[in-house]
Design an enzyme around this catalytic site. Structure first.
Site, PDB file in Angstrom:
ATOM      1  N   ILE A 257       0.817  -1.216   0.000  1.00  0.00           N
ATOM      2  CA  ILE A 257       0.000   0.000   0.000  1.00  0.00           C
ATOM      3  C   ILE A 257       0.846   1.260   0.000  1.00  0.00           C
ATOM      4  O   ILE A 257       0.347   2.336  -0.325  1.00  0.00           O
ATOM      5  CB  ILE A 257      -0.949   0.025   1.217  1.00  0.00           C
ATOM      6  CG1 ILE A 257      -0.153  -0.064   2.523  1.00  0.00           C
ATOM      7  CG2 ILE A 257      -1.971  -1.094   1.123  1.00  0.00           C
ATOM      8  CD1 ILE A 257      -1.019   0.029   3.769  1.00  0.00           C
ATOM      9  N   THR A 259       5.218   2.773  -0.377  1.00  0.00           N
ATOM     10  CA  THR A 259       6.641   2.516  -0.557  1.00  0.00           C
ATOM     11  C   THR A 259       7.414   3.785  -0.242  1.00  0.00           C
ATOM     12  O   THR A 259       7.106   4.852  -0.788  1.00  0.00           O
ATOM     13  CB  THR A 259       6.949   2.067  -1.987  1.00  0.00           C
ATOM     14  OG1 THR A 259       6.193   0.899  -2.285  1.00  0.00           O
ATOM     15  CG2 THR A 259       8.424   1.757  -2.153  1.00  0.00           C
ATOM     16  N   LYS A 261      11.512   5.449   1.195  1.00  0.00           N
ATOM     17  CA  LYS A 261      12.943   5.271   1.009  1.00  0.00           C
ATOM     18  C   LYS A 261      13.515   4.242   1.970  1.00  0.00           C
ATOM     19  O   LYS A 261      14.480   3.556   1.638  1.00  0.00           O
ATOM     20  CB  LYS A 261      13.654   6.617   1.208  1.00  0.00           C
ATOM     21  CG  LYS A 261      13.330   7.637   0.143  1.00  0.00           C
ATOM     22  CD  LYS A 261      14.114   8.915   0.337  1.00  0.00           C
ATOM     23  CE  LYS A 261      13.726   9.634   1.624  1.00  0.00           C
ATOM     24  NZ  LYS A 261      14.438  10.922   1.765  1.00  0.00           N
ATOM     25  N   GLU A 262      12.934   4.135   3.154  1.00  0.00           N
ATOM     26  CA  GLU A 262      13.467   3.208   4.156  1.00  0.00           C
ATOM     27  C   GLU A 262      12.636   1.955   4.345  1.00  0.00           C
ATOM     28  O   GLU A 262      13.122   0.989   4.927  1.00  0.00           O
ATOM     29  CB  GLU A 262      13.595   3.909   5.518  1.00  0.00           C
ATOM     30  CG  GLU A 262      14.541   5.082   5.527  1.00  0.00           C
ATOM     31  CD  GLU A 262      13.810   6.390   5.278  1.00  0.00           C
ATOM     32  OE1 GLU A 262      12.579   6.319   5.123  1.00  0.00           O
ATOM     33  OE2 GLU A 262      14.455   7.442   5.222  1.00  0.00           O
ATOM     34  N   SER A 263      11.396   1.944   3.895  1.00  0.00           N
ATOM     35  CA  SER A 263      10.528   0.814   4.222  1.00  0.00           C
ATOM     36  C   SER A 263       9.464   0.632   3.157  1.00  0.00           C
ATOM     37  O   SER A 263       9.252   1.497   2.306  1.00  0.00           O
ATOM     38  CB  SER A 263       9.857   1.028   5.590  1.00  0.00           C
ATOM     39  OG  SER A 263       9.046   2.190   5.551  1.00  0.00           O
ATOM     40  N   VAL A 265       5.332  -0.799   3.097  1.00  0.00           N
ATOM     41  CA  VAL A 265       4.186  -1.072   3.958  1.00  0.00           C
ATOM     42  C   VAL A 265       3.206  -1.957   3.200  1.00  0.00           C
ATOM     43  O   VAL A 265       2.839  -1.654   2.055  1.00  0.00           O
ATOM     44  CB  VAL A 265       3.499   0.230   4.416  1.00  0.00           C
ATOM     45  CG1 VAL A 265       2.339  -0.085   5.354  1.00  0.00           C
ATOM     46  CG2 VAL A 265       4.501   1.151   5.102  1.00  0.00           C
ATOM     47  N   LYS A 290       4.972  -3.036   8.292  1.00  0.00           N
ATOM     48  CA  LYS A 290       6.043  -2.147   7.842  1.00  0.00           C
ATOM     49  C   LYS A 290       7.343  -2.933   7.805  1.00  0.00           C
ATOM     50  O   LYS A 290       7.844  -3.374   8.839  1.00  0.00           O
ATOM     51  CB  LYS A 290       6.173  -0.944   8.771  1.00  0.00           C
ATOM     52  CG  LYS A 290       7.136   0.124   8.264  1.00  0.00           C
ATOM     53  CD  LYS A 290       7.082   1.386   9.103  1.00  0.00           C
ATOM     54  CE  LYS A 290       7.972   2.474   8.522  1.00  0.00           C
ATOM     55  NZ  LYS A 290       7.914   3.730   9.302  1.00  0.00           N
ATOM     56  N   ASP A 406      10.744  14.531  11.429  1.00  0.00           N
ATOM     57  CA  ASP A 406      10.415  14.428   9.999  1.00  0.00           C
ATOM     58  C   ASP A 406       8.933  14.730   9.798  1.00  0.00           C
ATOM     59  O   ASP A 406       8.264  14.110   8.973  1.00  0.00           O
ATOM     60  CB  ASP A 406      10.761  13.036   9.468  1.00  0.00           C
ATOM     61  CG  ASP A 406      10.735  12.989   7.938  1.00  0.00           C
ATOM     62  OD1 ASP A 406      10.824  14.060   7.300  1.00  0.00           O
ATOM     63  OD2 ASP A 406      10.605  11.883   7.378  1.00  0.00           O
TER      64      ASP A 406
END
Length: 519
Positions: A257, A259, A261-263, A265, A290, A406
């Site tokens: 669902i 996308t 840079k780090e993960s 989902v 995640k 962030d």
């Protein structure tokens, strides 16, 4: 009718031992037979045959145009057909050999058409001598010649024709033959028909280069197996997700669902977690999985969020970079637990499994809640969202002792008329060496977004920073404001280095879900 009698043979001359004695025993008298009885039996047999012929008429088969015969021997025709088929198969095999030779050409690697042959090799043993056998490898030019062995004395020949084992020509040819032992993927060239001689220096350099290339390809292959694609997972992560479904904790995983840079989902339907007790933990109907990417490309320049965090400072190590990913997942779990206890709208953590974090899903029927960047709100709803965000930032700073680090319209969701905070893996405490700088950046993002959205009551970035942090920093411009923030951070860092600070005991206070590590 007269009776017919069979006359008995006349007695022969009397034997010497008596006139009335027979050495073959006494002959029996024959039974007389009437001629009328014989004729009656013959007539009865003829009448019976006539009755049978009338009852069962004989079926006649019409003769066709085909050839028929009773005593035709077909064994010779079968043998002739087999011989003709054998000749056809040999012609086909000969054509196949020509095609194979044309297809391979002068290539060093040959493709064999053996599986397409019709005649077995032992059946083709009576072929003509002038035909070249395709399996004869006695004069194979691709096979390296057997080197001439050197005797124990170390040389061959006499007088001026002495050749030692260190001869340049002999060593060069041996080195050329040894190139065949390199890895299959290493290109050594085609040396057929050429008298190649490699010196020891060139051969050793080439050998070292071949080994280096083999190790490099192995490293690349291993890196590819352990990496995570843009919207996929590596084999180990896929196995962990499969175990979650197989254990019943998750019912099914529907798909990706989101996308980042780090993960990545994923959406999933929850089941139940069996912990061996009478009551099992209830998992939400819809869950968000995640998965933190195992590639370190995006985490190399983001280690400042975790290496200077006092909660994880002692566990941070550059010698184990892959374990940093697990620390990111663990850090987000503890941050979400703090926010959940403070009543901040955020996902509820269900389980942490290495670098996989299972949370409650914010949305409905596989449709995630929209981000503030994507949703279209009215002026009143936008104003309400601003005041909610301001309250969440103050609550996060005061009650949770955290700075989002962030915060923007991309990490805030709008669901059921409320603002939800997500993606807190990089959140730090205000005592972080760069905690106030991260807070000022969050205030700038929030202020700019709501001011562009038409909220007239939105504070500026400096006023919002003072409202959230409770500090009364007065500066005429942004440069002086940032200078005072850096001075405060420097003062805090000196205080920590002088007096020291213990790591936060979050393992006891947070009361989060179980952490599962399968080494």
């Amino acid at each position: 009718m007269d009776l017919v009698r069979v006359a008995s043979p006349e007695p022969g001359p009397a034997a010497a031992w008596g006139p009335n004695k027979c050495p073959w025993a006494t002959p029996q008298n024959t039974i007389s037979c009437s001629l009328s009885d014989v004729m009656s039996e013959q007539l009865a047999k003829e009448l019976q045959l006539e009755e049978e012929a009338a009852a069962f008429p004989e079926v006649t088969v019409a003769e066709g145009p085909f050839i028929t015969g009773e005593n035709i021997d077909t064994s010779s025709d079968l043998m002739l057909a087999q011989m003709l088929q054998m000749e056809f198969d040999r012609e086909y095999d000969a054509q196949l050999r020509r095609e194979e030779k044309k297809f391979n050409g002068d290539s060093k690697v040959c493709i064999s058409f053996e599986n397409y042959r019709k005649v077995h090799p032992y059946e083709d043993s009576d072929s003509s001598e002038d035909e070249v056998d395709w399996q004869d490898t006695r004069d194979d030019p691709y096979r390296p010649a057997k080197p001439i062995p050197t005797p124990k004395k170390g040389f061959i020949g006499k007088g001026k024709d002495i050749t030692t084992k260190h001869d340049e020509v002999v060593c060069g040819r041996k080195n050329t033959a040894r190139m065949e032992n390199f890895a299959p993927g290493f290109q050594v060239g085609d040396g057929i028909g050429m008298d190649l001689k490699l010196s020891n220096h060139v051969f050793n350099a080439l050998k070292q280069h071949a080994y280096s290339e083999e190790r490099r390809s192995a490293r690349l292959h291993e890196k590819k197996e352990h990496s995570t694609a843009e919207k996929a997972v590596d084999p180990k992560t896929r196995l962990l997700m499969y175990k979650m479904v197989n254990s019943g904790m998750l019912e099914t995983i529907t798909g990706c669902i989101s996308t980042g840079k780090e993960s990545v989902v994923f959406h999933a339907y929850g089941g139940s977690m069996e912990d061996g007790k009478e009551d099992s933990k209830v998992i939400p109907t819809e869950c968000a999985i995640k998965v933190f990417k195992t590639t370190l490309n995006e985490f190399k320049n983001r280690d400042k969020y975790i290496k200077d965090d006092f909660r994880f400072k002692d566990r941070f190590s550059k010698l184990n970079p892959r374990k940093i990913i697990r620390m990111w997942a663990e850090k987000e779990m503890h941050n979400l637990t703090r926010m959940q206890r403070a009543g901040i709208p955020c996902p509820t953590v269900v389980l942490l499994k290495k670098h996989i974090l299972v949370m409650s899903f914010i949305g409905h029927d596989q449709v995630p809640a929209p981000k503030l960047k994507e949703v279209k709100l009215s002026s009143e709803e936008m104003k309400d969202a601003y005041y909610q965000t301001l309250h969440l930032m103050q609550q996060l700073y005061d009650e949770c002792t955290l700075v989002h680090a962030d915060l923007s319209e991309y990490n805030m969701l709008w669901h059921a008329g409320k603002v939800w905070l997500i993606d807190v893996s990089q959140s730090v405490e205000p005592t972080h060496p760069h905690g106030l700088e991260f807070l000022f950046r969050d205030c700038r993002n929030v202020s700019q977004f709501f001011q562009k959205g038409g909220v007239k009551e939105a504070l500026g970035e400096r006023e919002l920073f003072n409202a959230v942090s409770g500090l009364n920093i007065s500066a005429d411009n942004e440069a002086d404001f940032l200078a005072e923030i850096e001075a405060l951070e420097k003062m805090n860092e000196d205080h920590v280095q002088k007096n020291g600070r213990k790591a936060a005991s979050f393992l006891k206070d947070d009361g989060g879900p179980p952490i599962l590590y399968d080494e």
